[in-house]
Design a protein around this motif. Structure first.
Motif, mmCIF file in Angstrom:
data_model
loop_
_atom_site.group_PDB
_atom_site.id
_atom_site.type_symbol
_atom_site.label_atom_id
_atom_site.label_comp_id
_atom_site.label_asym_id
_atom_site.label_seq_id
_atom_site.Cartn_x
_atom_site.Cartn_y
_atom_site.Cartn_z
ATOM 1 N N PRO A 323 13.930 -17.654 75.948
ATOM 2 C CA PRO A 323 12.649 -18.184 76.440
ATOM 3 C C PRO A 323 12.818 -19.276 77.500
ATOM 4 N N LEU A 324 13.839 -20.104 77.347
ATOM 5 C CA LEU A 324 14.082 -21.160 78.336
ATOM 6 C C LEU A 324 14.515 -20.559 79.670
ATOM 7 N N ARG A 327 11.576 -18.907 81.489
ATOM 8 C CA ARG A 327 10.676 -19.847 82.169
ATOM 9 C C ARG A 327 11.180 -20.173 83.571
ATOM 10 N N LYS A 328 12.499 -20.171 83.730
ATOM 11 C CA LYS A 328 13.090 -20.497 85.028
ATOM 12 C C LYS A 328 13.133 -19.282 85.957
ATOM 13 N N GLY A 330 11.748 -16.078 85.230
ATOM 14 C CA GLY A 330 10.720 -15.059 85.050
ATOM 15 C C GLY A 330 11.228 -13.981 84.109
ATOM 16 N N ARG A 331 10.309 -13.319 83.417
ATOM 17 C CA ARG A 331 10.718 -12.348 82.401
ATOM 18 C C ARG A 331 11.411 -11.126 82.996
ATOM 19 N N THR A 334 14.941 -12.058 84.124
ATOM 20 C CA THR A 334 15.736 -12.349 82.927
ATOM 21 C C THR A 334 16.161 -11.064 82.234
#
Length: 352
Positions: A323-324, A327-328, A330-331, A334
């Protein structure tokens, strides 16, 4: 002037807010997943070697493993459909499926290491995967059923913890039994070693007890969704009505889900090939076992299980970090990075 008749409209009953659950209540409702994942990872780490103990050739193993993808494809939507339309005053909505799946899975886990022929092991794997899906599929909906929206992330995190713990211990269990409790790892006359047999006995017991713990410590709320009666009415139309609804749901999936399904289609072959061959490859290639009767073979299989245990630990820890990262980055990015890392890891196995 004609008289206007106003039809009385009965408003939908207001949705009852779900109460906030404490840590132990969330733990109780999630603990069954520990047992379910224990059973899954035990068979993933050991079914390839079991097939080889029973004289399967490498080219036969994928066919013998067909149970997993086929039963998932067929059973999961059916169980999801049925559990959405089930309600019993004591058993509730999902718990009947937990119970039936756990009992059947335990039966298979106890008999699997005593298989005397390939057909018996393959048949038990089909039943095991079917019953495992019966128990597992409603667990995914359990979080949404029980928890208010603000607690669902915590509920899924608890399930992830149970999955990580169950998978880690199960994968390493034959190694633990051999090295810490001196259970024999020898394959006498090509029979399945005692370390594997006792691992399956323990796994079956844990599977059943963990699911029963959740069943007896967690109550379910009566269905509050507005369409529940309509769903039940539709299900009374028989198999055809259910099949039509499942097919319609697949056709009407959102575009994003269809795109993700395509990604998943190309992701799972790599994972299944790892489950098919990883343990036996470590035993033969890394440890140099000449055959499944070689004492080194079982030692290699146990070490492979130990590495799979480590894999589960890493996966769980990284799940907390994702999740961290999302946030940086984008899903989407990631997910892409994670898939690339997974592919690189699978390719790297070929160079060990």
């Amino acid at each position: 002037m004609d008289k206007i008749i106003h039809a009385e409209v009965t408003p939908h009953p207001p949705r009852v807010a779900k109460p906030t659950l404490n840590f132990w209540q969330i733990f109780n409702m999630s603990f069954g997943f520990f047992g379910i994942q224990f059973g899954w990872d035990l068979q993933r780490a050991n079914m390839g070697p079991i097939y080889e103990y029973l004289k399967a050739t490498p080219d036969q193993i994928p066919l013998l493993f067909l149970a997993a993808p086929l039963t998932g494809l067929i059973v999961q939507p059916i169980i999801g459909y049925l559990s959405d339309r089930t309600w019993h005053p004591w058993w509730g909505r999902r718990r009947p499926y937990f119970f039936v799946g756990a009992v059947l899975s335990t039966f298979c886990l106890f008999f699997m290491p005593n298989s005397g022929a390939l057909w018996m092991a393959a048949g038990l794997l089909w039943i095991l995967d079917t019953s495992g899906n019966i128990a597992m599929e409603p667990f995914r909906a359990f979080v949404a059923d029980k928890l208010p929206e603000r607690q669902r992330t915590r509920g899924f995190a608890m399930q992830s913890l149970m999955i990580g713990l169950g998978g880690s211990i199960a994968s390493a269990l034959p190694w633990i039994l051999s090295n810490l409790f001196n259970v024999s790892r020898k394959s006498v006359n090509g029979n399945i070693p005692d370390s594997v047999k006792f691992a399956f006995y323990i796994g079956g017991t844990i599977f059943l007890l963990a699911v029963l713990y959740t069943i007896f410590t967690t109550k379910e709320y009566p269905p509050a969704d507005i369409g529940f009666k309509e769903k039940v009415k539709e299900s009374n139309k028989g198999f055809g009505g259910g099949a039509r609804e499942i097919i319609s749901s697949i056709k009407n999936m959102p575009v994003k889900m269809k795109q993700l399904a395509l990604v998943q289609f190309f992701t799972w072959p790599g994972l299944f090939l790892m489950w098919f061959y990883y343990s036996t490859a470590v035993a033969r290639t890394v440890f140099g076992a000449s055959s499944e009767t070689d004492p080194i073979y079982t030692k290699g299989v146990e070490f492979a299980g130990l590495t799979l245990s480590f894999y589960n630990v890493v996966a769980f820890i990284f799940a907390l970090i994702i999740p961290l990262v999302a946030r940086k980055l984008g899903r989407k990015l990631t997910h892409s990075v994670c898939l690339f890392c997974g592919a690189a890891g699978l390719i790297a196995v070929g160079f060990v």
